[in-house]
Design a protein around this motif. Structure first.
Motif, PDB file in Angstrom:
ATOM      1  N   THR A  80      -3.822  21.811   4.495  1.00 44.61           N
ATOM      2  CA  THR A  80      -4.932  21.267   3.702  1.00 44.61           C
ATOM      3  C   THR A  80      -5.240  22.064   2.441  1.00 44.61           C
ATOM      4  OG1 THR A  80      -6.511  22.540   5.045  1.00 44.61           O
ATOM      5  CG2 THR A  80      -6.052  20.283   5.741  1.00 44.61           C
ATOM      6  N   ALA A  83      -4.321  20.713  -1.088  1.00 44.89           N
ATOM      7  CA  ALA A  83      -4.852  19.439  -1.571  1.00 44.89           C
ATOM      8  C   ALA A  83      -5.671  19.610  -2.855  1.00 44.89           C
ATOM      9  CB  ALA A  83      -5.700  18.783  -0.482  1.00 44.89           C
ATOM     10  N   THR A  84      -6.610  20.556  -2.853  1.00 47.31           N
ATOM     11  CA  THR A  84      -7.467  20.732  -4.020  1.00 47.31           C
ATOM     12  C   THR A  84      -6.785  21.510  -5.136  1.00 47.31           C
ATOM     13  OG1 THR A  84      -8.446  22.612  -2.844  1.00 47.31           O
ATOM     14  CG2 THR A  84      -9.648  20.541  -2.796  1.00 47.31           C
ATOM     15  N   PHE A 103       3.391  17.237   0.047  1.00 44.12           N
ATOM     16  CA  PHE A 103       2.884  16.909   1.372  1.00 44.12           C
ATOM     17  C   PHE A 103       3.993  16.341   2.250  1.00 44.12           C
ATOM     18  CE2 PHE A 103      -0.605  16.680  -1.618  1.00 44.12           C
ATOM     19  CZ  PHE A 103      -1.634  17.342  -0.960  1.00 44.12           C
ATOM     20  N   PRO A 203      -9.525  23.201   2.114  1.00 42.21           N
ATOM     21  CA  PRO A 203      -9.855  22.649   0.792  1.00 42.21           C
ATOM     22  C   PRO A 203     -10.778  23.557  -0.018  1.00 42.21           C
ATOM     23  CG  PRO A 203     -10.042  20.963   2.502  1.00 42.21           C
ATOM     24  CD  PRO A 203      -9.862  22.272   3.206  1.00 42.21           C
ATOM     25  N   ASN A 335      -5.817  13.088   1.672  1.00 43.10           N
ATOM     26  CA  ASN A 335      -5.684  14.484   1.251  1.00 43.10           C
ATOM     27  C   ASN A 335      -5.007  14.611  -0.107  1.00 43.10           C
ATOM     28  OD1 ASN A 335      -6.898  15.736   3.463  1.00 43.10           O
ATOM     29  ND2 ASN A 335      -5.025  15.659   4.669  1.00 43.10           N
ATOM     30  N   SER A 336      -4.098  13.686  -0.412  1.00 40.40           N
ATOM     31  CA  SER A 336      -3.346  13.759  -1.662  1.00 40.40           C
ATOM     32  C   SER A 336      -4.184  13.325  -2.857  1.00 40.40           C
ATOM     33  CB  SER A 336      -2.095  12.880  -1.576  1.00 40.40           C
ATOM     34  OG  SER A 336      -1.241  13.304  -0.543  1.00 40.40           O
ATOM     35  N   TYR A 337      -4.979  12.263  -2.719  1.00 41.47           N
ATOM     36  CA  TYR A 337      -5.566  11.624  -3.899  1.00 41.47           C
ATOM     37  C   TYR A 337      -7.083  11.703  -4.003  1.00 41.47           C
ATOM     38  CZ  TYR A 337      -1.030  10.005  -5.302  1.00 41.47           C
ATOM     39  OH  TYR A 337       0.277   9.979  -5.739  1.00 41.47           O
ATOM     40  N   LEU A 357     -13.629  17.019   0.042  1.00 44.93           N
ATOM     41  CA  LEU A 357     -12.591  16.783   1.038  1.00 44.93           C
ATOM     42  C   LEU A 357     -12.926  17.452   2.363  1.00 44.93           C
ATOM     43  CD1 LEU A 357      -9.848  15.482   1.548  1.00 44.93           C
ATOM     44  CD2 LEU A 357      -8.762  17.592   0.778  1.00 44.93           C
ATOM     45  N   ALA A 460       2.304   9.706   2.339  1.00 47.90           N
ATOM     46  CA  ALA A 460       2.175  10.375   1.041  1.00 47.90           C
ATOM     47  C   ALA A 460       3.125   9.761   0.021  1.00 47.90           C
ATOM     48  CB  ALA A 460       2.451  11.871   1.199  1.00 47.90           C
TER      49      ALA A 460
END
Length: 551
Positions: A80, A83-84, A103, A203, A335-337, A357, A460
């Motif tokens: 995780t 992600a950010t 991912f 995150p 998590n991706s977008y 997130l 993903a």
């Protein structure tokens, strides 16, 4: 986000916990072992008939458990924490169209290597396999930190995933070797807490490091922690191993990796690097599908397959696997977008995006912790159906997000999705375990987690394909606002990521933000469709599950 198995799974009167019979540890093929603590540790040996033949342990259980928890935390955190940091990474090295690979490749290589490491752990011992996993994970972390381009970072993430494929299951196996059945419920709770804490902190920590240091530190931070875990295992954990030979399905693992890798490549690059109907696109997709077809043929004949096909032959098991695939895809897409939307469209910094997130990571374990009381009253499937309705509601909220929505609205939608996933995943895992006997619970548990990881890898890629196609149609090289921008027009998104929009003309930033909003909005619609598919997969399952009958 990947969640641990429910701590109650497999703790019925007739069986030890299901994760003991994992891909890395099959007691139905092994006899008993006695775990013996180091002299002076004051710890009584665990002898419940659950440990593997020929493996003698002399361990101080506290330090070993601490090392296992630390190793597990590293793997959970890296699921995780990135992600950010994605917006900062794209701003630095480019490659917005390829970032979903960060991912997908991690989840894919982790999933397909788990059963291979399991065989080696049974034949060579837990300790050397664990050391190999930690070493590969840390080497991958170093290469991620020094990556100079998106392709180099993707390759390094693949190596990280290969290492993580050893760390997670072997950690669980070591716990099974050291603790009695009664003790494992408590220890499993500790490991579940590690996953939950890592999911929340990931995150946030990624946002802090990206905002105030560099995105590269999200990988460098693994080095001292991994070194401490390896040192503690080397010092406090010892075992005697009677070496045995196990058949490893290398062919199946390779075919699965290549097949899904080609499909993800075709999805991400189709319509971007080449037209969808081009020879390149069609060839990659056809070869990928043919490779997966060959995988099915190989698995039918394999003595000990990577993914036993019989787990898809019953309604309960097939429905549980389909549900896991959809949940994995939905989690990976979010998590991706979601951070990309928060930073690129709303203009927040990485830390604020991390808070948004993290709301999902808070809702998930809270709901999972209460799901047990609910499914004991109304049943597994009905509890999961309630959770799927909550997931649909949460994804519907994401489709209502606008270019000027408040950050709390983003966090609220993520929290609702997390609650729904928590109410869905735990009952489904326990449900699929309940339809088989003790000797097969590890197989179906591994298959369910395997399906979730593969779903995340493909999800993903699918979300990336949708986002890339939208941006390709919006950010044409001939657009007036892009005349001054870089030629690789998908990477013009870096103009509004990571707080960089102040350095470009306002009209150009507004143009890119609008295109990025369209792309993320289409991804959120896709997540809503996946949530509906979760509901459909659940309806395939029988209402009541029993190991005495297959419905």
């Amino acid at each position: 986000m990947t969640q641990p198995a429910d701590s109650r799974a497999g703790h019925g009167r007739d069986a030890p916990p299901s994760w003991l019979n994992s891909a890395a540890h099959r007691p139905e093929r092994e006899a008993c072992m006695v775990a013996t603590p180091a002299a002076g540790s004051g710890t009584e040996p665990a002898d419940d008939g659950s440990t593997a033949k020929g493996v003698g342990l002399r361990s101080e259980r506290g330090p070993v458990l601490a090392a296992v928890m630390l190793s597990t935390g590293l793997v959970a955190l890296d699921s995780t924490i990135i992600a950010t940091a994605v917006p900062s990474i794209v701003r630095d090295v480019g490659g917005f169209a390829q970032f979903p690979w960060l991912f997908s490749i991690y989840l894919l290589t982790q999933a397909v290597t788990v059963p291979i490491y399991g065989k080696f752990a049974d034949s060579l011992g837990r300790k050397p396999v664990m050391f190999v996993g930690i070493a590969l994970f840390l080497l991958g972390s170093i290469l991620c930190g020094v990556a100079w381009s998106m392709p180099a970072l993707i390759v390094a993430r693949a190596l990280q995933g290969i290492g993580a494929g050893a760390v997670q299951p072997i950690s669980m196996t070591i716990v099974g070797d050291l603790y009695t059945v009664a003790e494992r419920a408590r220890v499993q709770g500790y490991l579940a807490a590690v996953w939950g804490t890592s999911a929340v902190l990931g995150p946030l920590l990624g946002g802090v490091l990206s905002e105030y240091l560099s995105w590269r530190w999200i990988f460098y931070i693994n080095l001292p922690l991994g070194a401490v875990a390896a040192w503690m295992l080397a010092r406090h954990f010892s075992e005697r191993v009677t070496r045995s030979r196990h058949r490893v399905d290398y062919v199946g693992a390779c075919l699965l990796t290549v097949g899904f890798g080609l499909l993800i490549l075709g999805l991400l690059q189709g319509g971007v690097a080449w037209p969808w109907t081009s020879i390149q696109s069609l060839t990659i997709l056809v070869v990928g599908a043919a490779t997966l077809g060959a995988f099915i043929v190989v698995e039918r004949r394999a003595a000990d397959p990577v993914l036993p096909l019989w787990v898809f032959s019953r309604r309960a098991l097939a429905g549980g696997s389909l549900t896991a695939v959809c949940i994995g895809a939905l989690s990976a897409g979010l998590n991706s977008y979601l951070p990309t939307y928060a930073e690129g469209v709303l203009g927040t910094d990485a830390l604020v995006a991390g808070f948004a997130l993290a709301a999902m990571a808070i809702g998930w374990p809270l709901a999972a912790g209460t799901s047990g009381r609910i499914y004991l009253r109304i049943g597994f499937r009905d509890t999961a159906l309630i959770g799927s309705v909550v997931v649909i509601s949460g994804t519907a909220l994401t489709t209502l997000l606008r270019p000027d929505s408040a950050v709390w609205a983003v966090a609220g939608a993520a929290f609702v999705i997390g609650v729904g996933l928590g109410l869905t995943t735990s009952p489904i895992l326990v449900s699929v375990q309940s339809v088989v006997g003790w000797d097969r619970r590890g197989v179906v548990t591994g298959a369910n987690m395997f399906s979730r990881s593969l779903g995340g890898a493909v999800g993903a890629g699918v979300c990336g394909a949708i986002a890339n196609a939208t941006l390709a149609s919006r950010l044409t090289p001939h657009a007036p606002a892009q005349a001054h921008a870089v030629p690789e027009y998908l990477d013009t998104t870096s103009l509004v990521l990571g707080g960089q929009s102040g350095s470009v003309p306002p009209e150009a930033a507004a143009y890119v933000r609008a295109a990025l909003y369209d792309a993320t909005h289409h991804v959120f619609i896709t997540l809503a469709v996946l949530a509906v598919l979760v509901l459909g997969a659940l309806l395939l399952m029988p209402r009541r599950s029993s190991h005495l009958s297959f419905e």
